[in-house]
Design an enzyme around this catalytic site. Structure first.
Site, PDB file in Angstrom:
ATOM      1  N   ASN A   1      35.469  40.822  34.339  1.00  0.00           N
ATOM      2  CA  ASN A   1      34.075  41.039  34.777  1.00  0.00           C
ATOM      3  C   ASN A   1      33.475  42.294  34.136  1.00  0.00           C
ATOM      4  O   ASN A   1      32.428  42.761  34.545  1.00  0.00           O
ATOM      5  CB  ASN A   1      33.992  41.136  36.309  1.00  0.00           C
ATOM      6  CG  ASN A   1      34.746  42.343  36.867  1.00  0.00           C
ATOM      7  OD1 ASN A   1      35.356  43.102  36.118  1.00  0.00           O
ATOM      8  ND2 ASN A   1      34.706  42.522  38.174  1.00  0.00           N
TER       9      ASN A   1
ATOM     10  N   ASP B   1      43.277  55.215  37.142  1.00  0.00           N
ATOM     11  CA  ASP B   1      43.043  54.711  38.497  1.00  0.00           C
ATOM     12  C   ASP B   1      44.338  54.435  39.255  1.00  0.00           C
ATOM     13  O   ASP B   1      45.433  54.463  38.686  1.00  0.00           O
ATOM     14  CB  ASP B   1      42.159  53.448  38.444  1.00  0.00           C
ATOM     15  CG  ASP B   1      42.629  52.433  37.398  1.00  0.00           C
ATOM     16  OD1 ASP B   1      43.722  52.615  36.845  1.00  0.00           O
ATOM     17  OD2 ASP B   1      41.909  51.459  37.152  1.00  0.00           O
TER      18      ASP B   1
ATOM     19  N   HIS C   1      34.875  45.322  34.061  1.00  0.00           N
ATOM     20  CA  HIS C   1      35.207  46.631  34.660  1.00  0.00           C
ATOM     21  C   HIS C   1      36.103  47.445  33.731  1.00  0.00           C
ATOM     22  O   HIS C   1      36.895  46.898  32.971  1.00  0.00           O
ATOM     23  CB  HIS C   1      35.800  46.492  36.069  1.00  0.00           C
ATOM     24  CG  HIS C   1      37.202  45.986  36.142  1.00  0.00           C
ATOM     25  ND1 HIS C   1      37.597  44.976  36.981  1.00  0.00           N
ATOM     26  CD2 HIS C   1      38.337  46.367  35.508  1.00  0.00           C
ATOM     27  CE1 HIS C   1      38.887  44.757  36.848  1.00  0.00           C
ATOM     28  NE2 HIS C   1      39.358  45.590  35.966  1.00  0.00           N
TER      29      HIS C   1
ATOM     30  N   GLU D   1      33.732  48.739  38.969  1.00  0.00           N
ATOM     31  CA  GLU D   1      33.302  47.351  39.071  1.00  0.00           C
ATOM     32  C   GLU D   1      31.806  47.245  38.761  1.00  0.00           C
ATOM     33  O   GLU D   1      31.094  48.253  38.819  1.00  0.00           O
ATOM     34  CB  GLU D   1      33.546  46.861  40.512  1.00  0.00           C
ATOM     35  CG  GLU D   1      34.999  46.866  40.937  1.00  0.00           C
ATOM     36  CD  GLU D   1      35.795  45.690  40.372  1.00  0.00           C
ATOM     37  OE1 GLU D   1      35.404  45.118  39.337  1.00  0.00           O
ATOM     38  OE2 GLU D   1      36.820  45.344  40.983  1.00  0.00           O
TER      39      GLU D   1
HETATM   40  C1  F6R Z   1      43.858  49.658  34.914  1.00  0.00           C
HETATM   41  C2  F6R Z   1      42.490  49.506  34.450  1.00  0.00           C
HETATM   42  C3  F6R Z   1      41.816  48.174  34.487  1.00  0.00           C
HETATM   43  C4  F6R Z   1      42.463  47.182  33.538  1.00  0.00           C
HETATM   44  C5  F6R Z   1      41.779  45.834  33.614  1.00  0.00           C
HETATM   45  C6  F6R Z   1      42.445  44.817  32.715  1.00  0.00           C
HETATM   46  O1  F6R Z   1      44.244  51.002  34.812  1.00  0.00           O
HETATM   47  O2  F6R Z   1      41.926  50.453  34.049  1.00  0.00           O
HETATM   48  O3  F6R Z   1      40.459  48.349  34.137  1.00  0.00           O
HETATM   49  O4  F6R Z   1      42.406  47.687  32.236  1.00  0.00           O
HETATM   50  O5  F6R Z   1      41.814  45.368  34.931  1.00  0.00           O
HETATM   51  O6  F6R Z   1      43.708  44.519  33.194  1.00  0.00           O
HETATM   52  P1  F6R Z   1      44.710  43.625  32.372  1.00  0.00           P
HETATM   53  O7  F6R Z   1      45.096  44.404  31.165  1.00  0.00           O
HETATM   54  O8  F6R Z   1      45.876  43.386  33.284  1.00  0.00           O
HETATM   55  O9  F6R Z   1      43.966  42.370  32.021  1.00  0.00           O
END
Ligand code: F6R
Length: 242
Positions: free
Chosen positions: A136, A67, A138, A143
């Site tokens: 959450n 992403d 995701h 989301e």
């Molecule tokens: C980013 C992604 C997101 C993160 C998630 C957790 O490429 O795919 O789904 O893996 O937001 O982020 P952290 O590791 O910062 O808690």
């Protein structure tokens, strides 16, 4: 779903990197899906070290990131593209032309997203997708929603994700409110999935992902239907499943 509970962040990172390295060694022209965020940084540190030691080689590896924020140029210091160079690509022997990170400044996102899917397919599909998970549930920027998105697409970020990610920006107003992300379908088509999760704030999401119903309101629960998923969970994040 194989769940490996790890003593701490360092062990989680080492085991995930070893799992990725073992897969990379099995195949030339490996296609590796990558994630950003704070969780995989340790995994990348281990991969960099293995590459330095000559244990793994990125010469023929192609990467596709999950992403990117919309509205940030690739050289913006909070873009995921910049993050990947600072935390991995600058330190391994990967070729620039083999690196793919979604572009946050497309003029026609629909066409761009279709092109990204086509590029993944043309590379032979993702051999392994590395994931983190939001508090959450995701994955990528998928989301909680009413249905699982099939392909790469744009999304509006939820308040909780904007709040979680504001720690990387000077102020919350600077956090982009939309992003482009692989779909749940794109992720599910990866041959193998490795997830890393740490921190007590993810404990509830870990429990729901593993034991809850499969529902788009908990995007990571889709992984229950994938035949080859390994989740490396650090102890604090595992406290509701122990
Ligand atoms: C980013 C992604 C997101 C993160 C998630 C957790 O490429 O795919 O789904 O893996 O937001 O982020 P952290 O590791 O910062 O808690």
């Amino acid at each position: 779903m194989r769940v490996v509970i790890c003593e701490n962040y360092a062990e989680m990172s080492r085991l995930a990197a070893e799992e990725i390295a073992a897969e990379m060694k099995k195949k030339k022209n490996f296609v590796l899906g990558l994630a950003t965020g704070s969780t995989p940084v340790g995994t990348y540190g281990n991969l960099i070290e293995m590459n330095k030691q000559g244990e793994i080689d990125f010469t023929d590896v192609k990467t596709f990131n999950l992403d990117e924020y919309c509205g940030l140029y690739p050289n913006h210091d909070q873009s995921f593209n910049y993050f990947m160079y600072m935390n991995l690509f600058n330190y391994i022997n990967i070729k620039n032309e083999n690196v793919h990170v979604p572009f946050g400044f497309a003029t026609d996102y629909d066409a761009w997203c279709k092109g990204y899917e086509a590029a993944i397919a043309e590379a032979g599909g993702l051999d392994l997708q590395l994931l983190g998970m939001g508090s959450n549930g995701h994955i990528g920027f998928n989301e909680p929603a009413e249905e699982f998105a099939e392909i790469t697409h744009t999304v509006e970020l939820t308040e909780s994700t904007i709040k979680d990610n504001s720690r990387f920006f000077a102020k919350i107003e600077d956090v982009p409110t939309s992003a482009v992300t692989m779909g749940i379908g794109t992720i599910m088509r990866a041959k193998k999935i490795v997830m890393v999760v740490n921190g007590a704030n993810k404990a509830k999401a870990v429990k729901e992902m593993i034991n809850g119903p499969v529902t788009p309101s908990m995007p990571a629960s889709a992984l229950q239907n994938h035949p080859d998923v390994t989740v490396f969970v650090e102890k604090e994040a595992a406290k509701e499943i122990m």
